[in-house]
Design a protein around this motif. Structure first.
Motif, PDB file in Angstrom:
ATOM      1  N   PRO A 129      -2.254  58.388  48.908  1.00 33.07           N
ATOM      2  CA  PRO A 129      -0.809  58.426  49.163  1.00 33.07           C
ATOM      3  C   PRO A 129      -0.032  57.508  48.229  1.00 33.07           C
ATOM      4  O   PRO A 129      -0.572  56.544  47.702  1.00 33.07           O
ATOM      5  N   LYS A 173       3.477  55.508  51.962  1.00 28.56           N
ATOM      6  CA  LYS A 173       3.471  56.893  52.430  1.00 28.56           C
ATOM      7  C   LYS A 173       2.131  57.165  53.104  1.00 28.56           C
ATOM      8  O   LYS A 173       1.179  56.406  52.935  1.00 28.56           O
ATOM      9  N   ALA A 190      -0.724  60.468  53.654  1.00 26.54           N
ATOM     10  CA  ALA A 190      -1.114  61.816  53.286  1.00 26.54           C
ATOM     11  C   ALA A 190      -1.905  62.360  54.466  1.00 26.54           C
ATOM     12  O   ALA A 190      -2.812  61.693  54.951  1.00 26.54           O
ATOM     13  N   THR A 244      -5.594  61.456  58.347  1.00 21.24           N
ATOM     14  CA  THR A 244      -4.416  60.834  57.759  1.00 21.24           C
ATOM     15  C   THR A 244      -4.850  59.643  56.930  1.00 21.24           C
ATOM     16  O   THR A 244      -5.659  58.835  57.397  1.00 21.24           O
ATOM     17  N   GLY A 272       6.386  61.232  56.993  1.00 17.90           N
ATOM     18  CA  GLY A 272       5.440  60.891  55.936  1.00 17.90           C
ATOM     19  C   GLY A 272       5.603  59.471  55.444  1.00 17.90           C
ATOM     20  O   GLY A 272       4.777  58.977  54.687  1.00 17.90           O
ATOM     21  N   TRP A 278       3.800  55.291  61.215  1.00 14.77           N
ATOM     22  CA  TRP A 278       4.297  56.323  60.302  1.00 14.77           C
ATOM     23  C   TRP A 278       4.938  57.413  61.127  1.00 14.77           C
ATOM     24  O   TRP A 278       4.658  57.574  62.308  1.00 14.77           O
TER      25      TRP A 278
END
Lengths: 122, 189
Positions: B52, B56, B58, B64, B137, B152
Motif C-alpha cells: 500500500p 493507505k 490494500a 488487508t 482505503g 482504516w
C-alpha cells in the motif's frame, strides 16, 4: 498548539501525537574524551530565545524520530527533516535566514552575517 | 487447546454509531524494506495485495495490508489462516532483512459503523475525518484518547479499529461514551 509535519508519514501531527526528544544534533563525547567535553555533552543545553532545533518522535503514529526547526518565541515552525543527518538541510537554513536574519544556534548561523551579528560587507 | 476468545467476546453497543467487537482477527506484523522487490513479491503471492501507499490499505480477497510506518506493514487476515501465512511469508523472505510475526493475540479489533462513525471517532482521535480528508482505503496510526490505536475506513463507511488487547476494554468503553445517543455534535453531517 504545536503542529509538526512528520517527514516519514506526512501527517500534520499535533503535539499530543508527538514526544519531545530534546536538543538536536548533539555530538557525543564518550569513553576517552576529556571530563569537560563529557560534562558539556551530558549537561549543557541550548535554551534559546528564537531559532531552535529539536528532536521529536511521532510516537502515536509511525513511531519514527525526526528533526524540527522552530522559533521558541512565536512557535513558528520552520520545517521538519529526517533524523538521519547531522546538519539541517541547506534549504531549511536559508529559509530560516530569510525569516530571522542574523540568527545563530550552536555552530549554525545565518550565513549572510558574521558571528557577531553584523552584516557582512558586500 | 485453550479456547481462544477476543477480549470483548462479542460485545456491541448501538448509539450514534454501532460499536462492535470484530472477534478474533489474524494480524501479522511484517517489518522490512518496503521498496524491496522480494518483499513486494512475497506479500503479493501470499496475500494477493500490493504494497500500500503511505497511510493507505490494500484489500483483496479478505486480506488487508496496511501501511504502518516506512518499514512496517500490518497484514490482517482470518484468525485460522495466520500460522500458515506466517510460515509462507517467512520462507518467501528467507535471506531477506525482514521480520514476520503473528501478533493476533496481542491485538484486538473493533468495527464502527453507521451515520455517526466519523463524528464518534473524531471525538477520541486527533484526526480530520471530513469526507474529503479521510476516504475509504485511508489508514491512520494515532491515539484513541490515551492509548495507541490505528484504524482504516473500509467499504460502506465502516471503520476498522485496531488497538492492543490489553486496552481493548478501555477502547470499547471510550467509544461507547462517544457514541452515546445523547452526545450528538453534528459536525460531519
Amino acid at each position: 498548539m504545536l503542529i509538526l509535519e512528520c517527514p516519514y508519514c506526512g501527517v500534520k501531527a499535533e503535539e499530543t501525537e508527538l514526544q519531545a526528544g530534546g536538543e538536536a544534533h548533539l555530538k557525543r563525547f564518550g569513553p576517552g574524551s576529556s571530563d569537560d567535553d563529557f560534562h558539556d555533552y551530558l549537561f549543557m543545553r541550548e535554551n534559546p530565545k528564537g531559532v531552535h532545533f529539536e528532536r521529536w518522535r511521532h510516537v502515536n503514529g509511525c513511531g519514527k524520530w525526526f528533526h524540527a526547526a522552530r522559533c521558541t518565541v512565536t512557535l513558528e515552525v520552520f520545517g521538519t527533516y529526517t533524523a538521519q543527518t547531522s546538519t539541517p538541510p541547506q534549504a531549511l537554513l536559508d529559509a530560516i535566514s530569510e525569516k530571522r536574519p542574523g540568527w545563530t544556534w550552536r555552530e549554525f548561523a545565518d550565513a549572510s552575517t558574521s558571528h557577531n551579528g553584523e552584516e557582512v560587507a558586500d | 487447546m485453550s479456547n481462544a476468545v477476543s477480549v470483548l467476546n462479542g460485545a456491541s453497543f448501538d448509539g450514534l454509531a454501532e460499536v462492535k467487537d470484530a472477534g478474533l482477527v489474524g494480524m501479522i506484523t511484517l517489518r522490512g524494506d518496503l521498496s524491496s522487490k522480494a518483499l513486494a513479491k512475497a506479500v503479493l503471492n501470499v496475500t494477493d495485495c500490493t504494497i500500500p501507499d503511505v497511510r493507505k490499505v490494500a484489500a483483496v480477497n479478505g486480506n488487508t495490508v496496511a501501511w504502518m510506518s516506512p518499514d512496517e506493514l500490518l497484514i490482517v487476515t482470518d484468525y485460522q489462516n495466520v500460522d500458515a501465512m506466517v510460515a509462507k511469508l517467512s520462507s518467501a523472505l528467507a535471506g531477506e532483512h525482514a521480520l514476520v510475526v503473528n501478533v493476533s493475540d496481542a491485538r484486538s479489533m473493533l468495527t464502527l459503523s453507521g451515520s455517526g462513525t466519523r463524528e464518534v471517532l473524531a471525538k477520541v482521535a486527533p484526526v480530520d475525518f471530513s469526507a474529503e480528508q479521510f476516504q475509504p482505503g485511508d489508514f491512520r496510526r494515532t491515539r484513541l484518547a490515551q492509548v495507541a490505536g490505528a484504524f482504516w475506513l473500509g467499504e460502506a463507511e465502516q471503520m476498522h479499529i485496531i488497538c492492543f488487547r490489553s486496552v481493548g476494554q478501555y477502547v470499547f468503553d471510550l467509544l461507547k461514551v462517544a457514541a452515546h445517543s445523547d452526545a450528538v455534535v453534528g459536525v460531519y453531517t
